[in-house]
Design an enzyme around this catalytic site. Structure first.
Site, mmCIF file in Angstrom:
data_model
loop_
_atom_site.group_PDB
_atom_site.id
_atom_site.type_symbol
_atom_site.label_atom_id
_atom_site.label_comp_id
_atom_site.label_asym_id
_atom_site.label_seq_id
_atom_site.Cartn_x
_atom_site.Cartn_y
_atom_site.Cartn_z
ATOM 1 N N GLU A 186 43.695 35.052 36.169
ATOM 2 C CA GLU A 186 43.142 36.316 35.667
ATOM 3 C C GLU A 186 43.721 36.684 34.309
ATOM 4 O O GLU A 186 43.011 37.166 33.424
ATOM 5 C CB GLU A 186 43.397 37.449 36.665
ATOM 6 C CG GLU A 186 42.536 37.372 37.930
ATOM 7 C CD GLU A 186 43.029 36.383 38.972
ATOM 8 O OE1 GLU A 186 44.143 35.842 38.796
ATOM 9 O OE2 GLU A 186 42.312 36.127 39.955
ATOM 10 N N ARG A 220 46.180 41.711 38.107
ATOM 11 C CA ARG A 220 46.962 40.611 37.540
ATOM 12 C C ARG A 220 46.880 40.555 36.017
ATOM 13 O O ARG A 220 47.774 40.045 35.368
ATOM 14 C CB ARG A 220 46.398 39.267 38.035
ATOM 15 C CG ARG A 220 46.816 38.835 39.371
ATOM 16 C CD ARG A 220 48.093 38.015 39.274
ATOM 17 N NE ARG A 220 48.714 37.939 40.574
ATOM 18 C CZ ARG A 220 48.626 36.896 41.379
ATOM 19 N NH1 ARG A 220 47.970 35.823 41.005
ATOM 20 N NH2 ARG A 220 49.214 36.915 42.541
ATOM 21 N N LYS A 271 39.054 20.477 53.440
ATOM 22 C CA LYS A 271 38.687 21.821 53.875
ATOM 23 C C LYS A 271 37.600 21.704 54.944
ATOM 24 O O LYS A 271 36.667 20.910 54.793
ATOM 25 C CB LYS A 271 38.164 22.593 52.647
ATOM 26 C CG LYS A 271 38.532 24.041 52.647
ATOM 27 C CD LYS A 271 38.375 24.681 51.293
ATOM 28 C CE LYS A 271 38.413 26.179 51.468
ATOM 29 N NZ LYS A 271 38.506 26.905 50.208
#
Ligand SMILES: Cc1ncc(C[n+]2csc(CCOP(=O)(O)OP(=O)(O)O)c2C)c(N)n1
Length: 639
Positions: A378, A406, A288
Site C-alpha cells: 500500500e 498502511r 492453495k
C-alpha cells in the site's frame, strides 16, 4: 447443522492430544482435518483455499513445537482455521466469523495459542522477531518463534524490514515461507519469479540438499552443533551466495524448498530445524485449495473466500446481494474507470493486490499498460501513484479503506505536501462485516479530513460515484481527491448515467422538512431516506441533506441548515470521533451557531465482526436507529 469430525480429529482437543498420535497416523489426521474444514466452510462460509493449503504444515507445527510456549505467528491469519481447530476451538468452529462467535483471524483475546492478532498482511516476521528478542532478553533460551508467511504477504515491505533486522540478530526465529504462487489473485511481482526460480533450479537444489543433509546430521551433535554447522555453512556459503539466494544474503539460513503437503517429511524437517539456532527460513511449497478438487483445478481467486457452497458439486451459492438488481459499487468503479480512461489518456489505475476485489482487473485486462497490481504494497502504491502524478498523469489509486492506513505517511508526505493530483478510491469503507475489526473501514474520514490539499467525498449512489470519479479527473484539478464507498451493491439498477461534473464542496437536498435536519455522508444516506418515510408517517417532518463532501463542507448549505434548524442528526459509517459529524460541530462552533446535534456513526470502541446490517443496528445508525435518535432529540418518548 451438526458436522461431525472424523475418528482421529474427534479425539484432538489440543496440541498435546495431537502429539499422542503416531507419526504414521498423521496423514489420516490431515485428511480428516481437511475434510472438516471443507464440511464447515461449505455450510457457514469463510476463507477457504488458504487453510486447505496449510493443513499439513499446521499439523506438523503443532506436532513438533511446544505451543503455546513456542509461538506461532500466522501472517494475515486467513489460513489459520486448522490451527484454530487443533487448539481447542473445533466445537465452536461453526461460529467462525459470526456475531459473538470465533474471529476469522487469530486473535490474542480468543486463545493463548494465538500469539499475535492479525488480519492485515506482512506483520508476522516483525512480531515473531519481537517475541524472539523478548525471549532472549528474559533468558528463555528454549523458546521457539515461528512466523508463517505466504508468498503474497512476503511482498509487503514490512516483511523485508523485519528480515533486515532479523539477519543481524541471533535470535531463535524460524520464518516459514508458505509459497503457493498466489495472493488472492495470482502473485505478480519479481519476487514471485525469483521464488519460482529457486524452487525449480536443479543445481541450486542439489547443493542445497547436500548442505541440508549435513546440517541435519550435525544438528544431532549437541552443543558443538552450532560451531560445526557454521564451518560447513561457511564452506558452501560462497557457492550459495553465488547463486544469490535473497534470504541467505540477508543472513537468514535458507532451507528448502520442501513439499508442504508431505506431513511426515515436514515433521522431520521441523525437528531438525529446532536444533539449529539463529534466524532461518524454510521455503515450503504448497497448493492453495489442496485436497478439494474444484478449488485445486478451478479459479483459485474465487476459492480464496467463496462464501457458502455445495461441497459435492462445488457450486457456490449466490449471496442475496448478488441476485441481479443494482450492481456493486466495485463493478461501477471498475467499469467507469475504463470508460473515463478511454476518454482521458492520462488516467492510470493502481491497486495493491486487490484487482478482483476492487474490480481494477477490468482495466488491467483492457488496458494492461495503464493499470498496475503492485502486490501487497500500500505504501508503494501511494508513492508510485504520486510519481505518476508528477508527470502529469492522473492515477486512480484504489485501496480498501482499512489498508489505506498502511499508506498514510505516503499520502501526507508524498501526495498532499506536494499537492499532487492523485485520486484515492477507498473501497470497503464502513463496516467490513464478517472480517471484523481488523478490516472495518472506520477511520478514513477522520484521517483524511485533517490533511491539507485533500478533498474528502462519498457518493450516495452509483451515479454519484461516477460523477465524483469524473470530477476528480478533470484537467484543472489539483491535489488529492478521495472517494469512499462501501462493499456491495448500491441502489441504482440503471447506473450507467451520463457524466456530470459535481462542484467540489456542494451537497444535495434530498428532502425538505421543518422539524429536524438529517445530514448524511455517502451510501448510508439511503438509510435516512427510509427513516424520513417512517418519521413522516408519525407526523415528524425531517429534512434530509446528502452532504457529499466532508471536505470542503458545503458551507452555504450548512449556514442555511443552522439558521433553520435547532435539532440536527449527522449520520456516517465512519468513526464518530473526528469524522463527518465532528466536522459539522466544528463548523457550528466556528460560526457561533448553537443547535442540538446528535452524531451517529462508529463509536469509539473496537466493533467486532458481524453482518454489516447488524453492526449498523448495534451502533444505532440503521434506519430505525436513526429514527430513534430523531424521536429522542425532538423530545418524544422512545421505547
Ligand atoms: C495490508 C493488507 N493488504 C491487503 C490484504 C488483503 N489480503 C488478504 S489475504 C491476501 C493474499 C495473501 O497472500 P498469501 O500471503 O500468499 O497467502 P495465501 O492466501 O496465498 O495463502 C491479501 C492481499 C491484507 N490482508 N492486508
Amino acid at each position: 447443522m451438526l458436522i461431525s469430525p472424523g475418528k482421529l480429529l474427534s479425539q484432538i482437543n489440543n496440541p498435546d492430544d495431537l502429539k499422542k498420535l503416531n507419526e504414521s497416523e498423521l496423514v489420516a489426521f490431515c485428511d480428516e482435518l481437511r475434510q472438516y474444514i471443507i464440511d464447515v466452510v461449505s455450510v457457514y462460509g469463510g476463507h477457504f483455499g488458504a487453510s486447505l493449503g496449510v493443513v499439513e504444515l499446521t499439523t506438523a507445527l503443532h506436532y513438533v513445537y511446544n505451543t503455546p510456549n513456542d509461538q506461532l505467528v500466522w501472517d494475515v491469519g486467513h489460513q489459520a482455521y486448522g490451527h484454530k481447530i487443533i487448539t481447542g476451538r473445533r466445537e465452536d468452529f461453526h461460529t467462525n466469523r459470526m456475531y459473538g462467535g470465533l474471529s476469522g483471524f487469530p486473535k490474542r483475546s480468543e486463545s493463548e495459542f494465538d500469539a499475535f492478532g492479525v488480519g492485515h498482511s506482512s506483520t508476522s516476521i516483525s512480531a515473531a522477531l519481537g517475541m524472539a528478542v523478548a525471549s532472549e532478553y528474559k533468558n528463555e533460551k528454549d523458546r521457539q518463534h515461528i512466523a508463517i508467511i505466504g508468498d503474497g504477504a512476503m511482498t509487503g515491505g514490512i516483511a523485508f524490514e523485519a528480515m533486515n533486522q532479523a539477519g543481524v540478530l541471533n535470535t531463535n526465529l524460524l520464518i516459514i515461507l508458505n509459497d503457493n504462487c498466489m495472493s488472492i489473485d495470482p502473485n505478480v511481482g519479481a519476487l514471485k519469479d525469483y521464488l519460482t526460480d529457486i524452487t525449480t533450479s536443479h543445481t541450486y537444489n542439489k547443493v542445497r540438499d547436500e548442505v541440508w543433509n549435513i546440517l541435519g546430521k550435525i544438528s544431532k551433535f549437541g552443543p558443538n552443533a552450532r560451531e560445526i554447522a557454521a564451518n560447513v555453512e561457511n564452506s558452501v556459503k560462497s557457492f550459495l551466495l553465488k547463486q544469490s539466494n535473497l534470504f541467505e544474503s540477508l543472513n537468514l539460513r535458507y532451507f528448502g524448498p520442501v513439499d508442504g503437503h508431505d506431513v511426515n517429511h515436514l515433521v522431520s524437517v521441523l525437528n531438525d530445524l529446532k536444533d539449529i539456532p539463529g534466524p532461518k527460513l524454510l521455503h515450503c511449497v504448497t497448493m492453495k485449495g489442496k485436497g478439494y478438487e474444484p478449488a485445486e483445478t478451478g479459479d483459485q481467486t474465487k476459492w480464496h473466500a467463496p462464501g457458502k457452497f455445495d461441497k459435492l458439486t462445488g457450486e457456490i451459492r449466490k449471496k442475496e446481494y448478488e441476485i441481479p438488481q443494482p450492481p456493486k459499487y466495485q463493478e461501477v468503479f471498475g467499469k467507469t474507470l475504463v470508460e473515463l480512461a478511454e476518454q482521458n489518456e492520462k488516467i492510470m489505475g493502481v491497486t495493491p493486490a486487490m484487482p478482483s476485489g476492487s474490480s481494477l482487473n477490468i482495466m488491467m485486462k483492457e488496458m494492461p499498460e495503464r493499470a498496475f497490481d503492485v502486490d501487497i504494497a500500500e505504501q508503494h502504491a501511494v508513492t508510485f501513484s504520486a510519481g505518476l502524478a508528477t508527470q502529469g498523469l492522473v492515477p486512480f489509486c484504489n485501496i480498501y479503506s482499512t489498508f489505506m492506513q498502511r499508506g498514510y505517511d505516503q499520502v501526507v508526505h508524498d501526495v498532499c505536501i506536494q499537492n499532487l493530483n492523485v485520486v484515492f478510491c477507498l473501497d470497503r469503507a464502513g463496516f467490513a462485516g464478517a472480517d471484523g475489526p481488523t478490516h472495518h473501514g472506520a477511520y478514513d474520514i477522520a484521517y483524511f479530513r485533517c490533511l491539507p490539499n485533500m478533498i474528502v467525498s462519498a457518493p450516495m449512489n452509483e451515479s454519484e460515484l461516477r460523477n465524483l470519479m469524473y470530477t476528480a479527473q478533470l484537467p484543472d484539478r489539483k491535489g488529492a481527491f478521495s472517494i469512499r464507498y462501501p462493499r456491495g451493491q448500491g441502489v441504482m439498477p440503471e447506473w450507467k448515467t451520463k457524466f456530470e461534473e459535481i462542484e467540489v464542496g456542494t451537497g444535495r437536498l434530498i428532502k425538505e422538512g421543518n422539524d429536524i435536519a438529517l445530514l448524511t455522508i455517502g451510501h448510508i444516506g439511503n438509510y435516512a431516506v427510509e427513516t424520513c418515510k417512517t418519521l413522516q408517517k408519525e407526523g415528524i417532518d425531517a429534512a434530509h441533506y446528502d452532504m457529499r463532501f466532508v471536505k470542503p463542507l458545503d458551507e452555504k448549505m450548512l449556514h442555511n441548515i443552522f439558521k433553520k434548524f435547532s435539532k440536527i442528526v449527522t449520520v456516517e459509517d465512519g468513526c464518530v470521533h473526528g469524522g463527518f459529524g465532528s466536522a459539522v460541530l466544528e463548523f457550528m462552533a466556528d460560526h457561533g451557531y448553537s443547535a442540538n446535534v446528535q452524531r451517529l456513526g462508529i463509536p469509539d470502541r473496537i466493533v467486532e465482526h458481524c453482518d454489516q446490517l447488524e453492526l449498523h443496528k448495534e451502533c444505532g445508525f440503521d434506519p430505525e436507529g436513526i429514527a430513534q435518535s430523531v424521536r429522542s432529540l425532538i423530545g418524544l418518548a422512545v421505547e
